[in-house]
Design an enzyme around this catalytic site. Structure first.
Site, mmCIF file in Angstrom:
data_model
loop_
_atom_site.group_PDB
_atom_site.id
_atom_site.type_symbol
_atom_site.label_atom_id
_atom_site.label_comp_id
_atom_site.label_asym_id
_atom_site.label_seq_id
_atom_site.Cartn_x
_atom_site.Cartn_y
_atom_site.Cartn_z
ATOM 1 N N SER A 1 1.044 -1.342 -0.040
ATOM 2 C CA SER A 1 -0.038 -0.130 -0.182
ATOM 3 C C SER A 1 0.790 1.295 -0.043
ATOM 4 O O SER A 1 1.920 1.143 0.481
ATOM 5 C CB SER A 1 -0.918 -0.143 1.341
ATOM 6 O OG SER A 1 -1.531 1.334 1.493
ATOM 7 N N TYR B 1 -2.979 -0.843 10.138
ATOM 8 C CA TYR B 1 -2.839 -1.232 8.718
ATOM 9 C C TYR B 1 -1.501 -0.810 8.279
ATOM 10 O O TYR B 1 -0.842 -1.847 7.382
ATOM 11 C CB TYR B 1 -3.620 -0.592 7.784
ATOM 12 C CG TYR B 1 -3.781 -0.916 6.489
ATOM 13 C CD1 TYR B 1 -4.442 -1.928 6.061
ATOM 14 C CD2 TYR B 1 -3.462 0.007 5.403
ATOM 15 C CE1 TYR B 1 -4.362 -2.565 4.638
ATOM 16 C CE2 TYR B 1 -3.436 -0.171 4.190
ATOM 17 C CZ TYR B 1 -3.834 -1.378 3.700
ATOM 18 O OH TYR B 1 -3.927 -1.598 2.409
#
Length: 247
Positions: free
Chosen positions: A127, A140
């Protein structure tokens, strides 16, 4: 004809990546926890398999059924947005089980066949949170940053066996189910004490200046899978590319 196994193909990046590889003439093994046979075209070059990357028995069964593969795309993941203080540790462990340990387990399971053949490529999808620190994404970010370090180190040791390891770093994609692929609601992770801090952040999420599309990620995975230059990082999407250049 080459074969790719892709995790997390029920929607978003994984689904679009499966479509891209199939269009390019590859054999595609599209995996997901609960196979949906209505989302991909019927083809002799495309198989759907059940796979839970957090379950060792499921991994073994899927790889036994898939047979030899040429590429593994670790795409399956869980999103979580919210204040760290309010995020239950049980959910953080669940995020790591999929985003971090699931990737490691899949990778470890396919290494023997790649090492023996001295060929193969592993592409780990992380990401853009690994490219720049972002608020309300601490667990995350931690789960994805761990894979960044893991992949960079692994690339060195598997290069000795002519096995390539790559990172694809997608930006923010509003059209995916990122915020819904979780058992904890965003609303429950923003306590009243954080409301004033979170409001402008969510407002920016609603109107981002640059975004990532599923096709951007599929393209980056395709490029990474076929890259022979030694490049490790492949940012995907206009926002991720901007962050990578700014580093």
């Amino acid at each position: 004809m080459k074969t790719v196994l892709i995790t997390g193909c029920s929607s978003g990046y994984g689904l679009e990546t499966a479509r891209r590889f199939h269009a390019e003439g590859w054999n595609v093994i599209a995996t997901m926890r609960s196979p949906r046979h209505d989302i991909l075209p019927k083809s002799g070059r495309l198989r759907l398999l059940a796979l839970d990357v957090t379950d060792p028995n499921s991994i073994s069964a899927a790889l036994a059924e898939s047979g030899p593969i040429d590429a593994l795309v670790n795409n399956a993941g869980i999103g979580v947005v919210g204040a760290f203080e309010a995020t239950p540790m049980s959910h953080i462990r669940k995020v790591f089980d999929t985003n971090t340990f699931g990737v490691m387990a899949m990778t470890q399971a396919v290494i023997p066949q790649f090492r023996t053949r001295k060929a193969g490529v592993i592409v780990n999808v992380t990401s853009s949170v690994t490219l720049a620190a972002m608020p309300l994404a601490a667990p995350y970010t931690a789960s994805k940053t761990a894979i960044t370090g893991f992949t960079g180190s692994l690339a060195h040791e598997l290069a000795a066996f002519n096995v390539r390891v790559k990172l694809v770093e997608p930006g923010y994609a509003p059209t995916t189910r990122f915020a819904y692929n979780t058992t904890v609601r965003v609303e429950d992770l923003i306590p009243e004490a954080y409301a004033e801090f979170a409001a402008p952040i969510f407002a920016q999420f609603a109107t981002p200046p640059l975004v990532t599309k599923e096709a951007d990620v599929a393209e980056a995975v395709w490029q990474a899978t076929n890259d022979l230059s030694g490049q490790l990082h492949f940012p995907a999407g206009a926002d991720a590319e901007a962050l990578a250049k700014a580093r």
